[in-house]
Design an enzyme around this catalytic site. Structure first.
Site: not given
Ligand code: BGC
Length: 361
Positions: A210, A212, A272, A275-276, A302, A305, A307
């Site tokens: 990312d 930031d 948002w 995906e991770d 971080m 900022h 959203r």
């Molecule tokens: C989200 C992730 C995010 C994590 C921390 C989770 O609820 O699905 O994408 O990285 O929260 O913020």
């Protein structure tokens, strides 16, 4: 009387030493032939090296103004390592002797990119670098998903370039900029970064970061391991810890092999979140585990900022995460489609602006 076949017209007496004479002549002719072949070979080799030197030198100095971007075709010439470089340089040590440990990271002062460029004179156009006195152990593409975060990018370049050089990496920085105002798609941008960076150089490690997030210790090596590696394990935002054990967001590193094994990242997460977690599921379902630095080495800051516009939490994400095992074979690097709008080479990074399409919802 006998005629010498090598000297027409000459007459050689048929003496007992005649066959010895013939053998000597044959030897002389053979040696002359050998010498000329060696000479031809040597000259053509030199020409090749001169040509190689010229093309490489020309390629690396093609930018005129230090901060001006040159727009290039997406298929730029890869930087090749010459045979000479390979032979003479030893591999860089397993642990770089240049590391110092904790770094002072703050975001209160404005960043002047001209200054950053001056302080990193060995970074080549497009944000490329490799150590001069040893062979880097990995070729790392740093991939940053991006849209309208120029101020954050400046801090990233300010802190990361010196750190990556101290880590003795052969690296390139790729900012993958989502064109237009449709909903942001982080993972798709990361997939695009993977594909586009490979068109330029044979990277074998991909660090997805990312824009930031800044590491606070240069011993947090931005390199790949035998297992997919999570690098931002101790963020100030989460009180210098993991928000949950399966967390794989922020900064991660996957080798080419690991990335291909999970079919890359999902393209179907718009907005948002999630995906991770999907990437985590992919890794585990392919029998791999997550490797991490310790919580002190893995500390990072971080940049605060608001959203971003068009990046609201994705309400579909919980449903999507629940089905990763079923979707991952058909949603990933094998189903990726996008258009490159523009590729710009800046002194400290390569910016690739892409049209990723729009969310179907
Ligand atoms: C989200 C992730 C995010 C994590 C921390 C989770 O609820 O699905 O994408 O990285 O929260 O913020």
């Amino acid at each position: 009387m006998m005629r010498d076949p090598l000297l027409p017209g000459s007459v050689v007496a048929a003496l007992p030493g005649a066959s010895l004479q013939k053998a000597c002549r044959f030897l002389v002719v053979f040696c002359a032939l050998h010498l000329s072949i060696t000479l031809i070979y040597y000259v053509s080799e030199r020409e090749l090296n001169i040509f190689q030197y010229f093309t490489e030198h020309h390629y690396s100095t093609s930018s005129s103004s230090p901060l001006a971007a040159s727009t290039v075709q997406s298929t730029t010439r890869p930087h090749s390592t010459t045979a000479k470089e390979m032979v003479e340089l030893l591999d860089c040590p397993e642990t770089s002797p240049l590391l110092v440990g904790p770094l002072r990271i703050e975001f209160s002062h404005p960043v002047d990119l001209e200054e950053v460029k001056k302080n990193n004179p060995n970074v080549r156009e497009g944000g490329r670098y490799k150590p001069k006195d040893c062979n880097a152990r990995q070729k790392v593409a740093l991939i940053i998903p991006f849209r309208k975060r120029d101020e954050h990018l400046k801090y990233w370049l300010l802190y990361l370039h010196p750190m990556l050089q101290k880590q003795q990496l052969d690296y390139g920085v790729y900012v993958i900029n989502q064109d237009g105002d449709s909903t942001f798609n982080r993972a798709k941008l990361l997939n695009i970064g993977y594909v586009e960076s490979l068109k330029e150089y044979d990277y074998n490690c991909f660090v997805f970061s990312d824009v930031d997030l800044i590491p606070m210790d240069d011993k947090n090596i931005y390199k790949c391991s035998s297992q997919p590696r999570h690098l931002s394990v101790s963020m100030d935002k989460f009180g210098f810890g993991l928000p949950y054990n399966q967390y794989f967001g922020g900064v991660s590193a996957l080798s080419k092999e690991q990335f291909e094994k999970i079919n890359g990242f999902p393209n179907s997460y718009w907005g948002w979140g999630g995906e991770d977690d999907d990437i985590y599921n992919r890794i585990v379902s392919r029998g791999m585990s997550i490797s991490r630095p310790d919580a002190v080495t893995g500390k990072c800051r971080m940049i605060r900022h608001d959203r971003d516009a068009k990046n609201d939490p994705n309400p579909q994400r919980f449903d999507l995460i629940a089905h990763t095992r079923h979707t991952m074979n058909s949603d990933g690097i094998n189903s990726l489609s996008y258009k490159v709008v523009k590729t710009e080479k800046y002194p400290l990074y390569t910016k690739i602006t892409v049209d990723v399409g729009a969310s179907p919802r």
